[in-house]
Write a protein that holds these residues in place. Structure first.
Motif, PDB file in Angstrom:
ATOM      1  N   ALA A  83     -67.689  32.903 -21.561  1.00  0.00           N
ATOM      2  CA  ALA A  83     -67.625  32.215 -22.851  1.00  0.00           C
ATOM      3  C   ALA A  83     -66.192  31.907 -23.278  1.00  0.00           C
ATOM      4  CB  ALA A  83     -68.327  33.030 -23.919  1.00  0.00           C
ATOM      5  N   TYR A  84     -65.292  32.821 -23.011  1.00  0.00           N
ATOM      6  CA  TYR A  84     -63.910  32.608 -23.427  1.00  0.00           C
ATOM      7  C   TYR A  84     -63.014  33.554 -22.651  1.00  0.00           C
ATOM      8  CZ  TYR A  84     -65.274  36.678 -26.098  1.00  0.00           C
ATOM      9  OH  TYR A  84     -65.773  37.914 -26.439  1.00  0.00           O
ATOM     10  N   LEU A  85     -61.727  33.282 -22.697  1.00  0.00           N
ATOM     11  CA  LEU A  85     -60.807  34.082 -21.899  1.00  0.00           C
ATOM     12  C   LEU A  85     -59.697  34.712 -22.728  1.00  0.00           C
ATOM     13  CD1 LEU A  85     -60.400  31.759 -18.769  1.00  0.00           C
ATOM     14  CD2 LEU A  85     -61.786  33.825 -18.948  1.00  0.00           C
ATOM     15  N   ASP A  86     -59.812  34.701 -24.039  1.00  0.00           N
ATOM     16  CA  ASP A  86     -58.685  35.272 -24.798  1.00  0.00           C
ATOM     17  C   ASP A  86     -58.719  36.791 -24.864  1.00  0.00           C
ATOM     18  OD1 ASP A  86     -60.866  34.610 -26.266  1.00  0.00           O
ATOM     19  OD2 ASP A  86     -59.791  33.696 -27.935  1.00  0.00           O
ATOM     20  N   GLN A  88     -58.478  39.810 -22.938  1.00  0.00           N
ATOM     21  CA  GLN A  88     -57.904  40.073 -21.612  1.00  0.00           C
ATOM     22  C   GLN A  88     -58.895  40.705 -20.630  1.00  0.00           C
ATOM     23  OE1 GLN A  88     -54.951  39.125 -20.455  1.00  0.00           O
ATOM     24  NE2 GLN A  88     -55.182  40.126 -18.471  1.00  0.00           N
ATOM     25  N   LEU A  94     -62.308  38.172 -14.121  1.00  0.00           N
ATOM     26  CA  LEU A  94     -62.318  36.939 -13.336  1.00  0.00           C
ATOM     27  C   LEU A  94     -61.430  37.044 -12.107  1.00  0.00           C
ATOM     28  CD1 LEU A  94     -62.660  33.961 -12.694  1.00  0.00           C
ATOM     29  CD2 LEU A  94     -61.154  33.412 -14.591  1.00  0.00           C
ATOM     30  N   GLU A  95     -60.230  37.574 -12.309  1.00  0.00           N
ATOM     31  CA  GLU A  95     -59.322  37.728 -11.184  1.00  0.00           C
ATOM     32  C   GLU A  95     -59.927  38.646 -10.121  1.00  0.00           C
ATOM     33  OE1 GLU A  95     -55.245  38.339 -12.210  1.00  0.00           O
ATOM     34  OE2 GLU A  95     -54.684  38.937 -10.173  1.00  0.00           O
ATOM     35  N   ARG A 236     -60.762  38.000 -33.022  1.00  0.00           N
ATOM     36  CA  ARG A 236     -59.590  38.657 -33.583  1.00  0.00           C
ATOM     37  C   ARG A 236     -59.402  38.339 -35.062  1.00  0.00           C
ATOM     38  NH1 ARG A 236     -54.191  40.433 -32.326  1.00  0.00           N
ATOM     39  NH2 ARG A 236     -52.786  39.601 -33.901  1.00  0.00           N
ATOM     40  N   HIS A 263     -59.561  44.019 -28.011  1.00  0.00           N
ATOM     41  CA  HIS A 263     -59.031  42.725 -28.423  1.00  0.00           C
ATOM     42  C   HIS A 263     -59.004  42.605 -29.952  1.00  0.00           C
ATOM     43  CE1 HIS A 263     -58.244  38.447 -28.232  1.00  0.00           C
ATOM     44  NE2 HIS A 263     -59.319  38.186 -28.945  1.00  0.00           N
ATOM     45  N   PHE A 266     -56.458  45.279 -31.634  1.00  0.00           N
ATOM     46  CA  PHE A 266     -55.039  44.910 -31.718  1.00  0.00           C
ATOM     47  C   PHE A 266     -54.771  44.168 -33.031  1.00  0.00           C
ATOM     48  CE2 PHE A 266     -55.371  44.598 -26.859  1.00  0.00           C
ATOM     49  CZ  PHE A 266     -55.064  45.938 -26.708  1.00  0.00           C
ATOM     50  N   GLU A 293     -55.581  46.346 -20.357  1.00  0.00           N
ATOM     51  CA  GLU A 293     -54.244  46.814 -20.018  1.00  0.00           C
ATOM     52  C   GLU A 293     -53.348  46.994 -21.239  1.00  0.00           C
ATOM     53  OE1 GLU A 293     -51.886  44.623 -16.949  1.00  0.00           O
ATOM     54  OE2 GLU A 293     -50.391  45.942 -17.861  1.00  0.00           O
ATOM     55  N   TRP A 297     -50.047  49.610 -23.650  1.00  0.00           N
ATOM     56  CA  TRP A 297     -48.697  49.194 -23.994  1.00  0.00           C
ATOM     57  C   TRP A 297     -48.252  49.958 -25.233  1.00  0.00           C
ATOM     58  CZ3 TRP A 297     -48.893  43.089 -23.399  1.00  0.00           C
ATOM     59  CH2 TRP A 297     -49.203  42.791 -22.065  1.00  0.00           C
TER      60      TRP A 297
END
Lengths: 352, 352
Positions: A83-86, A88, A94-95, A236, A263, A266, A293, A297
DNA sequence: CTGAAAGCGCTAACAA
DNA sequence: TTGTTAGCGCTTTCAG
């Protein structure tokens, strides 16, 4: 569909194409010999194979995968619908999917479901069936019952990734969202938090519902319940708005918020720290979900519950490959375990 | 290549497949009539079209795009080659590409270049040519000259996204990295920074080199030069390590660091603030490049130079579509402008 | 092991 | 406008 081309134009633009027949002529062998030389495990002599391959290299021949697919009935393509890639989590997935499938000789045809309209999203999947993909991974989207039936009818294995549509729904790979969220509740209560709120994932999604239900259940086991609960829609901006509402009046402010995914968390952290000038975790503790990931951080350092993404992807790929080879293999619904990751957005208070 | 199947097995697993011939029989018309009914702009009467479409719906027919592609020579697929997705810039681009192409009736076949080996990366592109894609977008990777020649020979338009391979190289869409970085230098000097360092993008990439060169040039215009410069390889971990080396000895510490992209800059900020306990921008100012979404998040609030990603994607798509329709269209190399985005990681000092 | 021949499911001339 | 007839480039029987 674009403009039609005049007859010769196509031939012209394709004039550079080298076919197996060209190789055959060049090598002075039959066309089928060429085909065999390029087919793993076909019965060709070494001499023949070398001769063909050499000719092929000389005139720059590569087999046409589409033509091959037409006859073998396998395209070596897998569709990934997302649906979306924002968040992470999804690029990461996907990778991993892409690399895992590539290793098995498959390639990913990617489909982003149009924003907003669920109807259009379904249309995209129909379109994708036309591409003769060998399998479909639906990541974080749900499909109408009619659609899943169509996939079944067309014989294309379908796997839901990070979504679940009930015991009788399609095959799926998820993590144990219910117990993950329940575990978070247990942790928060035992650490001493008493005014606990939730900004849920989208209630229209299985993950959103399961996490909310698990969290409520976890609190209930301690005789507690949510002081506030709002739908963050996995967005978000929405989550930030919910956080503002939740925390702007001091008297009503929760002392801990479980946010439905990292997501959104944050964004919530940014609101608490930089808009409302609250201390985290002293004034408000925050817990996310996924362990993407960025959660590790230092600027966020978010306590969260992990989804075992590597394992989830590997399971999905393995499962799909099996179903592609054995179409009548029964469905399976896998639910993997994650773990609570303690970081700086929750404190270690005395147990009350 | 998987295991070979015995003759009947394929037919069996495909037994559910409904062909245009089935529809033709069901509707009592010719097979070509069915084809026409599903071809935009073909000459079919309304009555015929309705009749065919109705039959098709009844028996669940959908055209096989692969078979169509074989004859039209157009697959309606575009390959997108990308190296990794952890820098948010690329998922963002990917999402935009996918939506833009989908709107035009194209779908994206995605290829992630294997880590490390450049040779393998090239092999992936060769493989992709076999899929008869109508176009190729190479995002943030460079291709060997031999490979670009092959693409040309095969007549498949190739477009470099966010990479540039010289005036005589393939068509490309980039932003003006040189002048963007130069602008950053100007800003830093005029704001009063005097000990300026650089953690570059990967020197093996055009963007990395152009940004470094532009930055040096910008400093030189004020009679200044870098006090320190290290290659961050576009890798968060590497960049963090470089930041540690750069800033751990107070006497050698720069007062401003230009980091080759936002993705690395986030890591650098984490090191400065949370490992070395330095204040940003008071002790060290930081500037990134790209203006990815997270740069505006309050936890980072990163001063950066924007790449006009929407424009870059739109240009790439438009350009590629044109080349696909007009194969002999001359190459174009587009270079778009971004702008300096001032945020909290740089201060406003007195001009010295 | 090799070649000839028959298609995979569809589009595109060509006549009618 | 419609049906008939060739193929697209390849794999896969089937003989030899």
């Amino acid at each position: 569909m674009r403009k039609k081309r005049i007859g010769s134009s196509r031939r012209q633009s394709r004039s550079t194409r080298v076919t197996s027949l060209d190789v055959a002529r060049h090598a002075g062998v039959s066309q089928s010999a060429v085909s065999r030389a390029f087919t793993e495990g076909a019965s060709v002599s070494d001499a023949m194979s070398k001769r063909v391959l050499k000719s092929a290299r000389e005139i720059g021949y590569r087999p046409n995968v589409l033509a091959r697919s037409l006859i073998t009935g396998r395209s070596n393509m897998v569709a990934l619908v997302v649906a979306y890639l924002d968040n992470q989590f999804y690029p990461d997935a996907l990778e991993r999917f892409s690399r895992a499938f590539q290793e098995q000789g498959y390639h990913i045809l990617i489909f982003l479901t149009p924003n907003g309209s669920d109807e259009k999203a379904q249309a995209v999947v129909v379109e994708l069936l036309d591409y003769q993909v060998d399998g479909i991974v639906a990541a974080s989207i749900s499909l109408s019952e009619r659609l899943t039936r169509r996939c079944q009818e067309s014989g294309i294995p379908l796997l839901l990734f990070n979504r679940h549509q009930g015991k009788d729904g399609p095959a799926s790979v998820t993590s144990d969202n219910f117990n993950g969220a329940r575990r978070i509740a247990k942790f928060l209560v035992e650490t001493g938090y008493r005014r606990i709120a939730h900004i849920s994932g989208w209630r229209g999604s299985s993950t959103g519902r399961e996490r909310e239900d698990g969290f409520r259940q976890g609190l209930a086991e301690y005789g507690m319940s949510l002081v506030d609960c709002r739908d963050g829609m996995y967005d978000r901006q929405v989550a930030m708005e919910m956080a503002r509402h939740m925390c702007s009046i001091e008297a009503h402010r929760p002392d801990a918020i479980f946010v439905g995914n990292d997501h959104m968390a944050f964004g919530v952290l940014d609101v608490l720290r930089h808009e409302l000038n609250l201390r985290v975790p002293e004034d408000v503790a925050v817990v996310g979900y996924d362990d993407v990931e960025a959660a590790s951080w230092k600027s966020y350092d978010l306590t969260t519950f992990s989804q075992p993404i590597a394992e989830m992807v590997d399971t999905t790929v393995a499962e799909l490959l099996q179903r592609m080879e054995t179409p009548d293999k029964p469905f399976s619904q896998t639910r993997l375990q994650g773990e609570l990751i303690l970081r700086g957005t929750t404190g270690r208070r005395e147990k009350t």
